[in-house]
Design a protein around this motif. Structure first.
Motif, PDB file in Angstrom:
ATOM      1  N   ASP A  90      39.341  47.865  31.070  1.00  0.00           N
ATOM      2  CA  ASP A  90      40.415  47.147  31.751  1.00  0.00           C
ATOM      3  C   ASP A  90      40.186  47.124  33.258  1.00  0.00           C
ATOM      4  O   ASP A  90      40.384  46.092  33.907  1.00  0.00           O
ATOM      5  CB  ASP A  90      41.761  47.784  31.440  1.00  0.00           C
ATOM      6  N   ASN A  94      40.322  43.867  35.628  1.00  0.00           N
ATOM      7  CA  ASN A  94      41.648  43.695  36.241  1.00  0.00           C
ATOM      8  C   ASN A  94      41.870  44.466  37.538  1.00  0.00           C
ATOM      9  O   ASN A  94      42.976  44.439  38.087  1.00  0.00           O
ATOM     10  CB  ASN A  94      42.738  44.063  35.228  1.00  0.00           C
ATOM     11  N   ILE A 102      44.871  46.236  42.206  1.00  0.00           N
ATOM     12  CA  ILE A 102      45.028  45.555  40.925  1.00  0.00           C
ATOM     13  C   ILE A 102      45.136  44.058  41.171  1.00  0.00           C
ATOM     14  O   ILE A 102      45.868  43.604  42.048  1.00  0.00           O
ATOM     15  CB  ILE A 102      46.279  46.085  40.199  1.00  0.00           C
ATOM     16  N   LYS A 103      44.386  43.294  40.400  1.00  0.00           N
ATOM     17  CA  LYS A 103      44.375  41.839  40.558  1.00  0.00           C
ATOM     18  C   LYS A 103      45.715  41.244  40.117  1.00  0.00           C
ATOM     19  O   LYS A 103      46.332  41.720  39.158  1.00  0.00           O
ATOM     20  CB  LYS A 103      43.249  41.225  39.724  1.00  0.00           C
ATOM     21  N   GLU A 105      46.071  38.136  38.936  1.00  0.00           N
ATOM     22  CA  GLU A 105      45.807  37.390  37.703  1.00  0.00           C
ATOM     23  C   GLU A 105      45.007  38.276  36.755  1.00  0.00           C
ATOM     24  O   GLU A 105      43.912  38.719  37.077  1.00  0.00           O
ATOM     25  CB  GLU A 105      45.025  36.110  38.007  1.00  0.00           C
ATOM     26  N   LYS A 106      45.572  38.554  35.592  1.00  0.00           N
ATOM     27  CA  LYS A 106      44.963  39.499  34.658  1.00  0.00           C
ATOM     28  C   LYS A 106      44.057  38.776  33.649  1.00  0.00           C
ATOM     29  O   LYS A 106      44.306  37.633  33.268  1.00  0.00           O
ATOM     30  CB  LYS A 106      46.037  40.276  33.894  1.00  0.00           C
ATOM     31  N   THR A 107      43.012  39.456  33.225  1.00  0.00           N
ATOM     32  CA  THR A 107      42.099  38.990  32.184  1.00  0.00           C
ATOM     33  C   THR A 107      42.360  39.781  30.912  1.00  0.00           C
ATOM     34  O   THR A 107      42.452  41.006  30.941  1.00  0.00           O
ATOM     35  CB  THR A 107      40.633  39.175  32.618  1.00  0.00           C
ATOM     36  N   SER A 108      42.487  39.072  29.800  1.00  0.00           N
ATOM     37  CA  SER A 108      42.712  39.705  28.502  1.00  0.00           C
ATOM     38  C   SER A 108      41.403  39.725  27.717  1.00  0.00           C
ATOM     39  O   SER A 108      40.744  38.694  27.570  1.00  0.00           O
ATOM     40  CB  SER A 108      43.780  38.948  27.721  1.00  0.00           C
TER      41      SER A 108
END
Length: 288
Positions: A90, A94, A102-103, A105-108
């Motif tokens: 993570d 992220n 912490i970014k 825009e999150k990446t899943s």
């Protein structure tokens, strides 16, 4: 807020501490395996391999198969290692390592475990495949996080009551897989299951060599548990931790199990490597 060097630990080359990889080293589709030697058994099917890195039990290969970029990472055994792997994966997508923030825009990530397991229901065949729809953690990992909102409290309470769960053990937690990934991977090759994730291989799974267990009837209590249509199908050591942390962090996770043992029948596969190989090929085909 900037994360301190004692919380976000980076190596000299700016790679994440334990996994020893950089953000650009991983794909957004990640296969996890327990055994470091199994990483190559997955990546040998890639059309191209762009990266091979390893540190301790954590080995990573990233490559492309049928135009899809995939990473394979070994986790080692147990949810203590899952805590490291999930949090560091993570962080790679992220957290900005330069600013230590912490970014927005999150990446899943899509995280698929290919592992081995033992059935505790007599009707589950050796060498079959099991997809874990539910998992119950008999370890303590998720209880260290603010996680009640991802736990199925009703099922875990019923389990505690049925098994007369000892108060000096950690409270079990029940979590679910990603339905999105399950819909993509599932076929009639699979048994749908409710997987118990144990904190160890011997006493916690009812095996007796020289040490007595705290509850000699624990496995039979687990096997006889029922909640509506749910019953515990198999034992292993990672799935619940993966599901719980993935849900908390906003990732999709699915655990696929090659059933190599049946504890109810006392059987063990005579072709374990072939069964795991078949599951690897099936999963890669479905993903690509």
């Amino acid at each position: 807020m900037q994360l301190s060097p004692s919380e976000l630990i980076l190596n000299a080359d700016n790679s994440i501490y334990h996994l020893n990889i950089l953000p650009e080293d991983i794909a957004t589709t990640i296969i996890t395996v327990g055994d470091p030697d199994r990483v190559g058994e997955v990546s040998k099917y890639f059309d191209t391999i762009e990266l091979k890195k390893g540190k301790r039990e954590f080995v990573t290969h990233t490559g492309v198969l049928n135009g899809k970029r995939i990473s394979v990472i070994s986790t080692g055994i147990g949810t203590d290692n899952i805590d490291i792997v999930l949090n560091e994966l993570d962080a790679l997508v992220n957290i900005d390592f330069t600013t230590r923030t912490i970014k927005e825009e999150k990446t899943s990530l899509d995280i698929i475990r290919i592992g081995t397991s033992g059935a505790i229901q007599a009707d589950i065949p050796i060498n079959s495949f099991l997809l874990s729809e539910y998992a119950i953690g008999l370890d303590s990992l998720l209880q260290f996080y603010d996680s009640k909102h991802v736990q199925n409290i009703a099922v875990q309470d019923a389990f505690v009551n049925h098994t007369n769960w000892a108060k000096d053990k950690s409270t079990p937690y029940v979590v679910t897989c990603s339905t999105e990934l399950a819909d993509k991977i599932y076929s009639d090759k699979f048994v749908k299951g409710f997987t118990a994730t144990n904190v160890g291989f011997y006493g916690p799974q009812g095996r007796v060599l020289r040490l007595n267990t705290q509850d000699n009837d624990l496995n039979s209590k687990i096997a006889s548990f029922r909640y509506n249509n749910l019953k515990v199908t198999n034992l292993e050591m990672e799935t619940a931790g993966i599901y719980g942390l993935a849900k908390l962090l906003g990732h999709n996770a699915l655990s696929l199990n090659a059933i190599l043992a049946n504890r109810a029948n006392g059987e063990f596969s005579v072709t374990p490597s072939e069964t795991v190989e078949e599951l690897i090929k099936y999963t890669l085909n479905k993903l690509t």
